[in-house]
Enzyme design. Structure first.
Site, PDB file in Angstrom:
ATOM      1  N   CYS A 156      12.171  52.705 -47.818  1.00 53.43           N
ATOM      2  CA  CYS A 156      11.225  52.559 -49.060  1.00 53.43           C
ATOM      3  C   CYS A 156      12.114  52.791 -50.476  1.00 53.43           C
ATOM      4  CB  CYS A 156       9.891  53.255 -48.927  1.00 53.43           C
ATOM      5  SG  CYS A 156       9.126  53.259 -47.368  1.00 53.43           S
TER       6      CYS A 156
ATOM      7  N   CYS B 143      10.010  45.152 -44.080  1.00 48.71           N
ATOM      8  CA  CYS B 143       8.394  45.777 -43.617  1.00 48.71           C
ATOM      9  C   CYS B 143       7.595  44.865 -44.295  1.00 48.71           C
ATOM     10  CB  CYS B 143       8.380  47.046 -44.137  1.00 48.71           C
ATOM     11  SG  CYS B 143       8.650  47.174 -45.955  1.00 48.71           S
TER      12      CYS B 143
END
Ligand code: FES
Length: 151
Positions: free
Chosen positions: A123, A54
């Site tokens: 994440c 990302c």
């Protein structure tokens, strides 16, 4: 006028908080409000820095004492979830031996949070990877070797 504006801002904030809590759960929401263990450790024994697909980066700092993690912290330039996950990665590291640290994965962090929305699951893995990188740095470079944070 000022009161009306303040009311508007407060209502908007309440709405954002409620939506965040509904999407991410109470545990993640509380940690997002109060991200414990944030910051760098000077002269860390272990330093890990990983950038995810990302484009966000998580750093984990570890300091060991008597074979266990005495101090742990994180930094990130990423999303709210990376802050929450970095914070839990640091918390999970405290008191653990190097061997025990290897058990901490993205799934471990997701379990604590009760999951994350699908688009935010990575994440947790990014934070866990940064922790493992920090451990690897400690194991291969030895105590007292410090690398500077780049965030
Ligand atoms: Fe990149 Fe969360 S760490 S979106």
């Amino acid at each position: 006028m000022a009161d009306n504006f303040d009311d508007f801002v407060n209502e908007l904030q309440d709405q954002i908080f409620e939506e965040t809590k509904a999407a991410y759960g109470e545990v993640a929401f509380q940690r997002w409000l109060k991200p414990l263990y944030m910051g760098r450790i000077e002269l860390a024994d272990g330093y890990g820095r990983v950038t995810g697909s990302c484009g966000d980066t998580v750093e984990i700092f570890l300091r060991f004492e008597k074979g266990k993690v005495k101090q742990a912290s994180f930094q990130t330039d990423g999303c709210g979830s990376s802050t929450v996950c970095g914070s839990f990665a640091a918390e999970l590291a405290l008191g653990r031996t190097p061997d025990e640290l290897t058990d901490i994965t993205g799934e471990t962090i997701l379990e604590i949070l009760g999951g994350l929305p699908e688009e935010d699951r990575h994440c947790a893995f990014l934070a866990a990877d940064a922790l493992q990188e920090s451990l690897h740095n400690f194991m291969t470079r030895g105590k007292g070797k410090h690398q500077n944070s780049q965030l």
